[in-house]
Design a protein around this motif. Structure first.
Motif, PDB file in Angstrom:
ATOM      1  N   VAL A 160     -26.839  31.477   0.467  1.00  0.00           N
ATOM      2  CA  VAL A 160     -27.097  32.245   1.687  1.00  0.00           C
ATOM      3  C   VAL A 160     -26.175  33.461   1.645  1.00  0.00           C
ATOM      4  N   ILE A 161     -26.781  34.636   1.568  1.00  0.00           N
ATOM      5  CA  ILE A 161     -25.996  35.871   1.646  1.00  0.00           C
ATOM      6  C   ILE A 161     -25.786  36.141   3.125  1.00  0.00           C
ATOM      7  N   GLY A 162     -24.536  36.070   3.545  1.00  0.00           N
ATOM      8  CA  GLY A 162     -24.209  36.147   4.963  1.00  0.00           C
ATOM      9  C   GLY A 162     -23.719  37.507   5.399  1.00  0.00           C
ATOM     10  N   GLU A 163     -22.854  37.453   6.383  1.00  0.00           N
ATOM     11  CA  GLU A 163     -22.377  38.677   7.014  1.00  0.00           C
ATOM     12  C   GLU A 163     -21.420  39.438   6.113  1.00  0.00           C
ATOM     13  N   HIS A 164     -21.256  40.689   6.453  1.00  0.00           N
ATOM     14  CA  HIS A 164     -20.261  41.489   5.747  1.00  0.00           C
ATOM     15  C   HIS A 164     -19.447  42.270   6.763  1.00  0.00           C
ATOM     16  N   GLN A 165     -18.283  42.654   6.318  1.00  0.00           N
ATOM     17  CA  GLN A 165     -17.373  43.420   7.163  1.00  0.00           C
ATOM     18  C   GLN A 165     -16.956  44.655   6.396  1.00  0.00           C
ATOM     19  N   ASP A 166     -16.974  45.796   7.056  1.00  0.00           N
ATOM     20  CA  ASP A 166     -16.583  47.061   6.440  1.00  0.00           C
ATOM     21  C   ASP A 166     -15.340  47.604   7.124  1.00  0.00           C
ATOM     22  N   GLU A 167     -14.529  48.296   6.338  1.00  0.00           N
ATOM     23  CA  GLU A 167     -13.404  49.033   6.884  1.00  0.00           C
ATOM     24  C   GLU A 167     -13.470  50.441   6.315  1.00  0.00           C
ATOM     25  N   ASP A 168     -13.674  51.415   7.189  1.00  0.00           N
ATOM     26  CA  ASP A 168     -13.762  52.811   6.768  1.00  0.00           C
ATOM     27  C   ASP A 168     -12.353  53.339   6.530  1.00  0.00           C
TER      28      ASP A 168
END
Length: 117
Positions: A38-46
């Motif tokens: 299951v490819i789940g959520e991701h989090q980004d930091e600019d």
């Protein structure tokens, strides 16, 4: 033209296909038997404001549900998945846990893919 995160997701999906295990984007119904990803959520930091470049640090969560059988089998598979996922400057961490939250005993491997795009 796709967003860099879309390209990353496509690359991850293609990489996981080598294992001949179904890949989902959300947890399937309990009637779907293991193994599956299951490819789940991701989090980004600019990070652009700090270094004056268009740079984003991304962490993507991938879950592997696998039949609760031989521990060596899941250790080997985890190693191989990490090898595929860590290509192209990606760092990968993993955590193997016993899980019965889906109504049966399984190995649940949580992978975190970290990269800068």
């Amino acid at each position: 033209m796709h967003a860099p995160t879309t390209e990353l997701l496509k690359e991850i999906y293609e990489g996981l296909k080598v294992f001949d295990v179904p890949v989902y984007t959300r947890l399937p119904s309990e009637t779907v038997l293991e193994p599956f990803f299951v490819i789940g959520e991701h989090q980004d930091e600019d990070m652009s404001a700090k270094i004056n470049l268009a740079v984003t640090r991304t962490e993507l969560k991938i879950d592997l549900f696998y039949p609760y059988r031989d521990r060596a089998e899941i250790e080997d598979l985890t190693h191989n998945v990490k090898s595929v996922l860590s290509q192209k400057r990606k760092a990968v961490t993993s955590n193997i846990i016993y899980d019965d939250s889906i109504g049966r005993e399984v190995f649940h491997v949580v992978f975190y893919v970290n990269t800068i795009i």
